[in-house]
Motif scaffolding. Structure first.
Motif, PDB file in Angstrom:
ATOM      1  N   ASP A 508       7.549   3.102  -1.100  1.00  0.00           N
ATOM      2  CA  ASP A 508       8.896   2.676  -1.475  1.00  0.00           C
ATOM      3  C   ASP A 508       9.065   1.165  -1.405  1.00  0.00           C
ATOM      4  O   ASP A 508       9.886   0.588  -2.127  1.00  0.00           O
ATOM      5  CB  ASP A 508       9.936   3.352  -0.574  1.00  0.00           C
ATOM      6  N   ALA A 509       8.300   0.505  -0.533  1.00  0.00           N
ATOM      7  CA  ALA A 509       8.397  -0.951  -0.375  1.00  0.00           C
ATOM      8  C   ALA A 509       7.407  -1.693  -1.256  1.00  0.00           C
ATOM      9  O   ALA A 509       7.298  -2.919  -1.161  1.00  0.00           O
ATOM     10  CB  ALA A 509       8.181  -1.329   1.096  1.00  0.00           C
ATOM     11  N   CYS A 510       6.705  -0.956  -2.101  1.00  0.00           N
ATOM     12  CA  CYS A 510       5.696  -1.563  -2.982  1.00  0.00           C
ATOM     13  C   CYS A 510       5.917  -1.093  -4.413  1.00  0.00           C
ATOM     14  O   CYS A 510       5.085  -0.392  -4.997  1.00  0.00           O
ATOM     15  CB  CYS A 510       4.285  -1.201  -2.516  1.00  0.00           C
ATOM     16  N   GLN A 511       7.051  -1.475  -4.979  1.00  0.00           N
ATOM     17  CA  GLN A 511       7.421  -1.011  -6.311  1.00  0.00           C
ATOM     18  C   GLN A 511       7.234  -2.063  -7.405  1.00  0.00           C
ATOM     19  O   GLN A 511       7.189  -1.735  -8.589  1.00  0.00           O
ATOM     20  CB  GLN A 511       8.879  -0.546  -6.302  1.00  0.00           C
ATOM     21  N   ILE A 512       7.133  -3.327  -6.986  1.00  0.00           N
ATOM     22  CA  ILE A 512       6.994  -4.412  -7.960  1.00  0.00           C
ATOM     23  C   ILE A 512       5.923  -5.373  -7.456  1.00  0.00           C
ATOM     24  O   ILE A 512       5.924  -5.739  -6.274  1.00  0.00           O
ATOM     25  CB  ILE A 512       8.306  -5.200  -8.146  1.00  0.00           C
ATOM     26  N   ALA A 513       5.036  -5.780  -8.335  1.00  0.00           N
ATOM     27  CA  ALA A 513       4.004  -6.765  -7.973  1.00  0.00           C
ATOM     28  C   ALA A 513       4.069  -7.939  -8.934  1.00  0.00           C
ATOM     29  O   ALA A 513       4.359  -7.774 -10.120  1.00  0.00           O
ATOM     30  CB  ALA A 513       2.619  -6.134  -8.012  1.00  0.00           C
ATOM     31  N   PHE A 514       3.803  -9.114  -8.388  1.00  0.00           N
ATOM     32  CA  PHE A 514       3.711 -10.325  -9.199  1.00  0.00           C
ATOM     33  C   PHE A 514       2.300 -10.877  -9.050  1.00  0.00           C
ATOM     34  O   PHE A 514       1.891 -11.283  -7.956  1.00  0.00           O
ATOM     35  CB  PHE A 514       4.760 -11.346  -8.759  1.00  0.00           C
ATOM     36  N   LEU A 515       1.558 -10.850 -10.147  1.00  0.00           N
ATOM     37  CA  LEU A 515       0.173 -11.313 -10.154  1.00  0.00           C
ATOM     38  C   LEU A 515       0.149 -12.764 -10.600  1.00  0.00           C
ATOM     39  O   LEU A 515       0.569 -13.078 -11.718  1.00  0.00           O
ATOM     40  CB  LEU A 515      -0.674 -10.463 -11.109  1.00  0.00           C
ATOM     41  N   ASN A 516      -0.324 -13.646  -9.739  1.00  0.00           N
ATOM     42  CA  ASN A 516      -0.280 -15.067 -10.037  1.00  0.00           C
ATOM     43  C   ASN A 516      -1.676 -15.630 -10.247  1.00  0.00           C
ATOM     44  O   ASN A 516      -2.621 -15.273  -9.543  1.00  0.00           O
ATOM     45  CB  ASN A 516       0.401 -15.835  -8.898  1.00  0.00           C
ATOM     46  N   SER A 517      -1.786 -16.510 -11.238  1.00  0.00           N
ATOM     47  CA  SER A 517      -3.082 -17.117 -11.534  1.00  0.00           C
ATOM     48  C   SER A 517      -2.893 -18.577 -11.905  1.00  0.00           C
ATOM     49  O   SER A 517      -1.994 -18.924 -12.673  1.00  0.00           O
ATOM     50  CB  SER A 517      -3.763 -16.375 -12.683  1.00  0.00           C
ATOM     51  N   THR A 528       4.353  -9.571 -14.309  1.00  0.00           N
ATOM     52  CA  THR A 528       5.227  -8.652 -13.590  1.00  0.00           C
ATOM     53  C   THR A 528       4.713  -7.235 -13.820  1.00  0.00           C
ATOM     54  O   THR A 528       4.545  -6.815 -14.970  1.00  0.00           O
ATOM     55  CB  THR A 528       6.672  -8.764 -14.100  1.00  0.00           C
ATOM     56  N   VAL A 529       4.460  -6.521 -12.739  1.00  0.00           N
ATOM     57  CA  VAL A 529       3.914  -5.166 -12.851  1.00  0.00           C
ATOM     58  C   VAL A 529       4.795  -4.223 -12.036  1.00  0.00           C
ATOM     59  O   VAL A 529       5.096  -4.501 -10.867  1.00  0.00           O
ATOM     60  CB  VAL A 529       2.458  -5.103 -12.342  1.00  0.00           C
ATOM     61  N   PHE A 530       5.201  -3.107 -12.654  1.00  0.00           N
ATOM     62  CA  PHE A 530       6.045  -2.116 -11.988  1.00  0.00           C
ATOM     63  C   PHE A 530       5.211  -0.899 -11.583  1.00  0.00           C
ATOM     64  O   PHE A 530       4.302  -0.476 -12.309  1.00  0.00           O
ATOM     65  CB  PHE A 530       7.170  -1.639 -12.910  1.00  0.00           C
ATOM     66  N   ALA A 531       5.535  -0.329 -10.431  1.00  0.00           N
ATOM     67  CA  ALA A 531       4.936   0.928  -9.998  1.00  0.00           C
ATOM     68  C   ALA A 531       5.497   2.080 -10.831  1.00  0.00           C
ATOM     69  O   ALA A 531       6.582   1.961 -11.415  1.00  0.00           O
ATOM     70  CB  ALA A 531       5.211   1.149  -8.519  1.00  0.00           C
ATOM     71  N   PRO A 532       4.789   3.212 -10.881  1.00  0.00           N
ATOM     72  CA  PRO A 532       5.289   4.346 -11.681  1.00  0.00           C
ATOM     73  C   PRO A 532       6.704   4.783 -11.314  1.00  0.00           C
ATOM     74  O   PRO A 532       7.520   5.060 -12.204  1.00  0.00           O
ATOM     75  CB  PRO A 532       4.259   5.445 -11.389  1.00  0.00           C
TER      76      PRO A 532
END
Length: 617
Positions: A508-517, A528-532
């Motif tokens: 529940d606390a890992c629903q959105i990730a930001f991948l930085n490069s 921007t990556v969303f969990a299912p």
């Protein structure tokens, strides 16, 4: 015109942590946080990948993974090839030097200071006299100043799994990585292909450094100097576009769109951006995206070391005050560090527009609503970080807030940092994160940096991040940066959560990730990556209960097929897709009129009525 949500329906590849599909590489990163049964599964999968017998201890199986000292089957760091230029002084009484050569060794154009005498009537051998000092190049070996790298698991040789004659290592990895991703979808590729127009498919894939080993550009560039001949394949197989070309021609047999974007260390995200834009606008329905890089070569290491970019053995010794470097801990993002650790990797994902994924019953691993790319403006140094990354990070967080709301961004998001393990990166990147966290109200923003485990693979680096992110969505565990003792004093971390242990936050606390490069030259990118679970509302808004129920039924069959593939891969049966010279398109069978074009072997036609959105022109 409706826009579509690009969904991740398959992923795969190989890096220092192992195979990406089935979350195996990610699970190697969080091994200490797994239960006994899951640890057993990770070890067994790695054991089979490395072709080790059952009596090899688990600790030894694990030791041949992650960042470690260079191994001879990739590059012998203690016996790296080198050439030295020497001048041979004449010591003979007549102040001349003599040597003999066979006819085959004689150069076509003789140096001016050579005096040549035949030694036999057949002209098979010649005596050469040189009346002045002779300059020669002598091949020797030398010890590299950098001996740590993120190598593929020990003993794993990608070229052994298919007919890879004359293929550079990077292309071997590309074939296996793309195959792993496509196979992990659980839907036969022919069925996917038959469901869309041939032009609805896209492949975006590349490498930053070309194929620089002896079978690629490296061999071609060295051939003259080494007195060798270039082969017919070295130039062509060395193009940066070859990972895409191989995927189209030998893995998928695709007639669709293709591209190979490069942007230094942001290359994977550059290619992902093309695919996301295509799918969102409805221009494509399915895209295979990835990168493959095999840069563990003495010349590449020398180049980065000359820039003071790599963690050298001497610097690691000084950092720890020890005589022997701890190679396992060479990469230390946001800790006391001295440079990045070079690595090899091949990472691929399969994306589908949401309507096609629902139609086929595809398993959804995540969604990518946007990838943002910005340059730095005027720069003092081409390699220095700059302002553009503020833009990409802020826009990536901004779109998540717009689509999912304030609360989810503040409480259920995390960052996959570029985390290159250089002193400059730890300061500049952490400052950006801290400022963005302040602007959007994050108090303890979790930060991961997978380069601590797998090193810096250049082009595929963000693919390593994405594969790990999908694992975080699955288990709710953000990998800690286990190679650091503490966060460095100059890191801006007042609003960040950077830890040396795994952060077990829950799904529940890992629903959105930001991948930085962050890449050389101002190549900044953030995805921007969303969990299912985060996209359930989107799916319910666009599809009826009946449609979603039918989708769930189809998905059960897809997951069962996917699980069969993953079980085989865990057993060492990788099943690479490599179709060379078969199923060629008969151009005599192409049917073309002013409205459409049809190709033999493809179920649907390609319409020629596309106005590229210019209906009102």
């Amino acid at each position: 015109m409706r826009s579509y949500l690009p969904l991740i329906v398959g992923f795969g590849g190989y890096n220092a942590a192992g195979r990406a599909s089935g979350h195996r590489a990610y699970e190697r990163m969080i091994y200490e946080s797994l239960g006994q049964a899951d640890q057993r599964a990770v070890v067994d999968s790695l054991r089979n990948l490395r072709a080790l017998s059952a009596d090899v201890a688990d600790a030894e199986v694990l030791a041949g993974t992650l960042v470690r000292k260079l191994e001879a089957d990739v590059l012998d760091a203690d016996q790296a090839r080198l050439a030295v230029n020497v001048e041979l002084q004449n010591t003979a009484a007549n102040n001349s030097a003599q040597f003999e050569l066979s006819a085959r060794q004689m150069p076509a154009k003789l140096p001016e200071n050579w005096h040549v005498e035949p030694m036999d009537e057949g002209g098979k051998r010649f005596r050469i006299t040189v009346a002045e000092p002779l300059k020669v190049r002598v091949p020797v070996t030398d010890s590299l100043q950098v001996k740590a790298a993120g190598q593929l698991p020990s003993g794993f040789k990608p070229g052994d799994y298919y007919r890879s004659t004359h293929h550079p290592r990077g292309l071997q990895m590309s074939v296996l990585g793309a195959s792993d991703a496509v196979n992990s979808v659980g839907i036969d590729w022919q069925r996917i292909q038959d469901s869309v127009d041939p032009d609805d498919v896209a492949v975006y894939s590349s490498s930053v450094m070309c194929q620089l080993d002896d079978t690629g550009v490296g061999g071609m560039m060295n051939a003259r100097v080494l007195g060798q001949r270039s082969s017919s394949k070295q130039l062509s197989l060395g193009f940066t576009s070859m990972p895409a070309d191989f995927t189209n021609a030998y893995v998928l047999g695709s007639l669709g769109a293709t591209g190979a974007v490069t942007g230094a260390c942001a290359t994977f995200l550059y290619n992902l951006r093309w695919a996301v834009e295509d799918l969102r606008r409805g221009r494509r329905k399915v895209a295979v995206v990835g990168c493959a890089e095999a840069p563990i070569l003495p010349e590449v290491i020398d180049g980065f070391a000359a820039m003071s970019a790599l963690a050298t053995d001497d610097d690691l010794r000084k950092l720890d005050g020890v005589a022997v470097p701890d190679y396992r801990r060479a990469s230390r993002p946001f800790g006391a560090n001295c440079g990045f650790t070079i690595a090899e990797s091949s990472q691929y994902v399969v994306l589908m527009a949401d309507d096609l994924a629902i139609e086929l019953g595809a398993q959804i691993y995540g969604a990518v609503p946007g990838v943002y790319v910005n340059a730095d403006g005027f720069k003092k140094s081409i390699s220095a970080p700059g302002a553009g990354n503020y833009l990409t990070m802020a826009k990536a967080v901004g779109v998540a807030k717009t689509l999912l709301g304030d609360e989810l961004v503040r409480n259920s998001s995390f960052v996959q940092a570029h985390g290159s393990s250089t002193p400059q990166n730890r300061v500049t990147e952490s400052r950006i994160f801290d400022e963005v966290a302040k602007a959007f109200g994050m108090e303890r923003w979790p930060v991961a940096a997978v380069k601590a485990y797998v090193g810096h693979s250049l082009g595929p680096a963000s693919g390593d991040q994405l594969a790990a992110t999908l694992g975080v969505f699955n288990r709710g565990i953000v990998p800690g940066i286990k190679t650091i003792d503490a966060v460095a004093d100059d890191v801006f971390a007042s609003r960040l959560s950077i830890t040396s242990t795994d952060q077990q936050l829950g799904q529940d606390a890992c629903q959105i990730a930001f991948l930085n490069s962050k890449g050389f030259g101002g190549n900044n990118a953030t995805a921007t990556v969303f969990a299912p679970d985060a996209i359930n509302g989107y799916l319910k808004h666009h599809y009826s209960n009946a449609e979603l129920k039918e989708y769930e039924h189809k998905r059960e069959l897809v997951v069962a097929e996917r699980d069969r593939y993953l079980a085989g891969a865990d057993a060492g049966q990788l099943q690479p897709r490599y179709n060379f010279g078969n199923d060629l398109i008969d151009e005599n069978g192409i049917s073309l009129n002013d409205e459409e074009i049809r190709f033999p072997g493809f179920a649907k036609a390609v319409s020629l009525k596309d106005s590229e959105g210019l209906e009102g022109f």
